[in-house]
Design a protein around this motif. Structure first.
Motif, mmCIF file in Angstrom:
data_model
loop_
_atom_site.group_PDB
_atom_site.id
_atom_site.type_symbol
_atom_site.label_atom_id
_atom_site.label_comp_id
_atom_site.label_asym_id
_atom_site.label_seq_id
_atom_site.Cartn_x
_atom_site.Cartn_y
_atom_site.Cartn_z
ATOM 1 N N TRP A 135 0.804 -1.218 0.000
ATOM 2 C CA TRP A 135 0.000 0.000 0.000
ATOM 3 C C TRP A 135 0.839 1.272 0.000
ATOM 4 C CZ3 TRP A 135 -5.248 -0.126 -0.605
ATOM 5 C CH2 TRP A 135 -5.856 -1.387 -0.475
ATOM 6 N N GLU A 136 2.166 1.113 0.127
ATOM 7 C CA GLU A 136 3.096 2.259 0.102
ATOM 8 C C GLU A 136 2.762 3.276 1.190
ATOM 9 O OE1 GLU A 136 3.186 3.819 -3.867
ATOM 10 O OE2 GLU A 136 3.287 1.825 -4.769
ATOM 11 N N VAL A 137 2.548 2.750 2.388
ATOM 12 C CA VAL A 137 2.229 3.602 3.537
ATOM 13 C C VAL A 137 3.225 3.324 4.660
ATOM 14 C CG1 VAL A 137 -0.230 3.797 3.018
ATOM 15 C CG2 VAL A 137 0.584 1.855 4.373
ATOM 16 N N GLN A 176 -3.112 3.447 7.883
ATOM 17 C CA GLN A 176 -3.266 4.334 6.728
ATOM 18 C C GLN A 176 -3.913 3.623 5.531
ATOM 19 O OE1 GLN A 176 0.916 5.553 6.631
ATOM 20 N NE2 GLN A 176 0.301 7.670 7.067
ATOM 21 N N VAL A 177 -3.971 2.279 5.615
ATOM 22 C CA VAL A 177 -4.678 1.533 4.564
ATOM 23 C C VAL A 177 -6.123 2.014 4.486
ATOM 24 C CG1 VAL A 177 -5.545 -0.744 3.887
ATOM 25 C CG2 VAL A 177 -3.195 -0.498 4.726
ATOM 26 N N VAL A 188 -6.335 5.185 2.427
ATOM 27 C CA VAL A 188 -6.214 4.920 0.990
ATOM 28 C C VAL A 188 -7.527 4.354 0.455
ATOM 29 C CG1 VAL A 188 -4.995 3.612 -0.783
ATOM 30 C CG2 VAL A 188 -3.733 4.538 1.161
ATOM 31 N N LYS A 236 -3.285 4.909 -7.097
ATOM 32 C CA LYS A 236 -1.972 5.560 -7.111
ATOM 33 C C LYS A 236 -2.026 6.946 -6.475
ATOM 34 C CE LYS A 236 -0.003 3.232 -11.151
ATOM 35 N NZ LYS A 236 0.581 3.428 -12.510
ATOM 36 N N LYS A 240 -2.545 6.771 -2.650
ATOM 37 C CA LYS A 240 -1.315 6.431 -1.924
ATOM 38 C C LYS A 240 -0.388 7.649 -1.811
ATOM 39 C CE LYS A 240 -1.392 1.551 -3.311
ATOM 40 N NZ LYS A 240 -0.753 0.511 -4.168
ATOM 41 N N LYS A 241 -0.289 8.441 -2.892
ATOM 42 C CA LYS A 241 0.569 9.639 -2.866
ATOM 43 C C LYS A 241 0.046 10.675 -1.869
ATOM 44 C CE LYS A 241 2.234 9.262 -7.636
ATOM 45 N NZ LYS A 241 2.222 9.910 -8.994
#
Length: 926
Positions: free
Chosen positions: A181-183, A188-189, A192, A212, A215-216
């Protein structure tokens, strides 16, 4: 486990929480391209997938606690707050909804508790239980493919996503979730998910923001709330969309947040895993037709054949009884039926009975004997019935000489060629008489065989037939060990009842035989074959025991040499007979395969097919195959056959069964002489020990040549194939010329060899893949050979299409003589099952007609040898071959007689060829 893999918290407290509905959907749609159906049309894809996943979890993870959680149809807080939540979902497919009760039954049989709490979704219940379990020291595993659960992962809570089609599961811990998830934090999931929304659940999210971008934004602002506090930093269309959807964004986050405070009264001890309930699981697997799982859980004896045909048998049973009885009636017993059963003990009574029997058109008979083996038992009494509810029992004296005299009184009855002798499993009765020097010459009817031909899928036991056709429950039979304890009245009553109901059943079956067009297979093939088989069993064959013992020593020397070579190649000694140890040598020590196949128990596969595939990689493999061949021959045949020689006759007396196979092929046992290998030199050497009875005899072998190919030509009426046989051409060379598209003179030995495999493979429905494996050629070449074959033999194509179509319409196929084979799965919704059924449909008439031809040949040969008063005796049948003890002086006369009887057993337009050979032993003759 690798250092960067998720850490296990407590191996002794592992709670697995299964999302039942998510797993059900996933399992069902995983097989959507090739769904599973039972023979009755019930879809089982989801149940199959869930069972596989659960069994893998239990075996590999050894959970201490298990529970499966399901949603309910009640509205949740999410529906109340947002009525559109999940509103767009399509109705559950019928094939899937019909499986939900089966899933519940499966979980019940596995003793896995299920949990449903109205007003709460499964993920809320699972989240709550997982959190509480972690606090109590459990390691919690969430079994689900649903990405929403990723927000729950912690050091004590992990995701277990079952692999597809038996593949390895995907395990997600904190590290894996953060990376996916890039967290920076697991919670934080939720942010997102809230921003991106979820089309499957109809969670709106923020328009224009996908995974995308979400996540940013979370990486930049930390959370949804952080984003909303910094709207002024956004630009353009993105800023506009966020400003317009602030409340929708907050709603979306609430909708995707899993609740961790669901009220419940679950005690974790109630979720402790206990053993499965086999009394529920076994019949359920039968019903679901899960044979692979059944064998895995209950052993090789597990079979679904009975379950598959049970409903068909019950339906047919109902149809038969409705046709016989106007209205349902209660079962009757001997006490309910007026009957006259007589014990005949004096000469006058026997004389009167003999007069009635010799003047009758038909009568039922039974020989009560002292044991189960006719060679070792003596007749205790004879039972006869000429009309329903009347029977006679003639007890035999205790002294053998007196018994023989009594039997001799009935010699005219036994020798009568006019009266039909009716019996149930009559060969056993006739064998008892045969071993007491009495033959029956008249026509025979065996109700067991007749019923097998008319209703092959049903029980043929006399008690079952009595209930089915007479609505009559017969008395229990008397075991041979109990006979000495029974009174004369008891023995007489049982024997008389047996012949009474046998005669009645025979008369019930006669119109059914005609209705099913089974007269030829019943009354010309199977029933007349009984005396021929009986004569062969009685004759037996001589075995050169000294020769076969010498061969045993030869084999042992070869086995010792192979063992030494295998150990040398392996670099160490090991038990070659142990698949486990052999697998380690081949795949770990010698590394013959990077990814070797494994069995269901996790061991390396060392099956013969696997070893044959690897044979070119290392000499040890060929030696292992050679070793197995030698040890099997020695233990199964060479060392056992001498023990089967009868001490009184000095000969081998095998027993032939007419009811063993569905194709009609005979089966020999005690000992089994049908399976003596002949393809390899070692197997052929065993035949050298089968010798003539004395110096005045030779062994004669008479063998049908390419009989199944000739029958396929007959059934298909393909012009090219019929012409090839009519013109006595080499069919394999002809086929090679056609499939390789070359002139006949340009056919090479390799082409002919490949064409031979195609010829025989087509009979058994070989596929391109199968031909590729057999010939070790590219798939494209294999497919091309098969395509060319059907192009050049269009009659075969039509035969296959017509036969399959007939089977689909009628549920069975039949031979030229009327033998039926039912193929229930021909109309299955499972493509795999249909493929198998279609191969059976096209092959069964060919195999079955070949079996019928051999049987007709045996009937004719037996008759001509007797009528011609030849001393040559028919001894054995193996596949398409007959073996004889032939008197040398009769050779010139009897060989053409036998050949003619075999060639014309079942007249056809395609010429039938019988190859004959003689020798001082079976090997030389063959």
């Amino acid at each position: 486990m690798a250092d960067d893999a998720p850490t296990l918290f407590s191996p002794t407290h592992k709670l697995f929480l299964l999302d039942g509905m998510a797993l059900t959907y996933r399992a069902h749609f995983a097989l959507i391209r090739s769904p599973r159906f039972t023979s009755t049309g019930q879809c089982t894809s989801a149940v199959f997938g869930i069972l596989g996943a659960i069994l893998d979890i239990i075996k590999k993870e050894e959970p201490s606690h298990l529970v499966c959680v399901f949603d309910t149809s009640d509205p949740t807080q999410r529906h109340i707050e947002y009525p559109e939540y999940k509103a767009q979902r399509d109705e559950m497919p019928e094939d899937l909804s019909s499986q939900l009760p089966l899933v519940d039954r499966l979980l019940d049989a596995l003793n896995i508790p299920t949990l449903r709490i109205p007003g709460y979704e499964a993920d809320d219940i699972i989240g709550t239980l997982a959190k509480e379990a972690a606090e109590e020291g459990f390691e919690a595993w969430l079994v689900t493919p649903d990405k929403d659960y990723h927000q729950l992962v912690s050091d004590q809570i992990q995701i277990y996503k079952p692999g597809r089609r038996g593949g390895a599961p995907e395990i997600l811990g904190v590290k894996e979730v953060l990376a996916e998830w890039e967290v920076e934090r697991v919670d934080q999931v939720i942010d997102v998910l809230g921003m991106m929304g979820d089309t499957s659940d109809n969670v709106p999210g923020i328009p224009g923001i996908g995974p995308k971008t979400a996540k940013k934004l979370v990486a930049q602002y930390g959370s949804l709330e952080g984003l909303l506090d910094n709207i002024d930093k956004l630009k353009g269309k993105q800023k506009e969309r966020v400003e317009e959807n602030i409340e929708q964004a907050r709603l979306s986050k609430r909708l995707v947040t899993i609740q961790l405070d669901v009220p419940h009264d679950i005690e974790f001890e109630s979720l402790r895993r206990i053993g499965r309930n086999d009394e529920k699981l076994r019949p359920l697997l039968m019903e679901l037709e899960f044979e692979t799982f059944g064998k895995r859980l209950f052993g090789k004896s597990f079979s679904i054949e009975d379950a598959r045909s049970a409903s068909a048998r019950q339906q047919r049973r109902t149809e038969i009884q409705q046709s016989l009885f106007d209205e349902p009636t209660e079962e009757k017993t001997l006490e309910d039926v007026e009957h006259q059963y007589h014990i005949v003990q004096d000469a006058q009574g026997r004389g009167d009975l003999i007069t009635r029997l010799t003047g009758a058109d038909e009568f039922a008979m039974h020989v009560l004997r002292s044991g189960s083996d006719p060679r070792r038992s003596r007749p205790l009494g004879l039972a006869f019935s000429l009309q329903a509810h009347e029977a006679f029992y003639v007890p035999c004296p205790d002294e053998p000489a007196e018994t023989w005299k009594l039997l001799d009184e009935f010699r005219d009855v036994f020798k009568s060629s006019s009266a039909t002798n009716v019996g149930h499993e009559i060969k056993a009765d006739l064998a008892t008489l045969k071993w007491n020097d009495f033959d029956i010459d008249g026509p025979l009817v065996d109700t067991w065989l007749v019923h097998l031909m008319t209703e092959p899928e049903m029980s043929h036991a006399l008690s079952a037939l009595s209930l089915l056709y007479l609505n009559y429950r017969a008395q229990d039979g008397i075991e041979s060990t109990e006979i000495g304890e029974r009174t004369l009245d008891e023995l007489a009553k049982r024997a008389c009842e047996r012949v009474d109901i046998t005669l009645q059943i025979h008369r019930r079956l006669m119109p059914m035989v005609k209705e099913r067009e089974a007269e030829q297979v019943c009354y010309e093939v199977e029933c007349p074959l009984v005396p021929a088989l009986l004569s062969m069993e009685h004759q037996g064959i001589r075995l050169d025991v000294d020769a076969i013992n010498d061969y045993s020593n030869v084999l042992q020397d070869e086995i010792d040499q192979l063992t030494a070579r295998i150990h040398e190649a392996a670099g160490r000694e090991f038990n070659i007979d142990s698949p486990k140890q052999l697998g380690v040598v081949l795949y770990e020590d010698l590394e013959l395969e990077k990814k070797p196949k494994k069995t269901s128990t996790g061991q390396y596969s060392t099956r013969e097919t696997e070893l044959e595939r690897l044979a070119a990689k290392h000499p040890i493999v060929a030696d292992v195959l050679d070793y197995r061949n030698a040890t099997k021959l020695k233990s199964t045949y060479v060392d056992q056959l001498p023990h089967s020689v009868d001490a009184n006759t000095g000969r081998l007396h095998t027993h032939y069964s007419q009811t063993w196979t569905s194709t009609g092929r005979l089966q020999s046992n005690a000992p089994n002489l049908q399976t003596i290998p002949v393809r390899k030199e070692r197997g052929r050497e065993i035949r050298a020990a089968f010798v003539p009875r004395d110096k005045d005899h030779l062994i004669l072998s008479a063998d049908y040549s390419q009989i199944e190919l000739r029958i396929m030509a007959e059934l298909s009426n393909d012009e090219s194939m019929v012409a090839a046989f009519t013109n006595d051409e080499d069919i394999h060379s002809v086929t090679a010329s056609k499939v390789f598209k070359v002139e006949p003179e340009d056919v090479t030995r390799e082409m002919r060899s490949k064409a031979k495999m195609v010829n025989f493979g087509i009979i058994y429905g070989i596929s391109g893949f199968g031909l590729q494996q057999r010939l070790n050629i590219p798939r494209a070449e294999a497919n091309s050979l098969i395509e060319n074959y059907f192009e050049k033999y269009p009659g075969v194509t039509k035969y296959i299409d017509d036969t399959v179509a007939f089977a689909k319409e009628n549920g069975f196929v039949r031979t030229l003589t009327g033998r039926r084979r039912y193929i229930r799965e021909i109309n299955s919704r499972s493509r795999t099952a249909v493929n198998t059924a279609e191969r059976l449909a096209m092959n069964s008439p060919i195999q079955g007609t070949a079996a019928d031809m051999l049987k007709l040949a045996m009937v004719r040969v037996h008759a001509v040898l007797r009528s011609g008063r030849y001393q040559t005796k028919m001894l054995l049948t193996v596949h398409d071959e007959l073996v004889f003890d032939m008197v040398r002086e009769e050779a010139d006369e009897v060989m053409p007689v036998i050949q003619d009887a075999m060639k014309n057993a079942l007249p056809m337009q395609v010429p039938i060829v019988v190859e004959m050979g003689t020798g001082e032993n079976w090997l030389d003759a063959h």
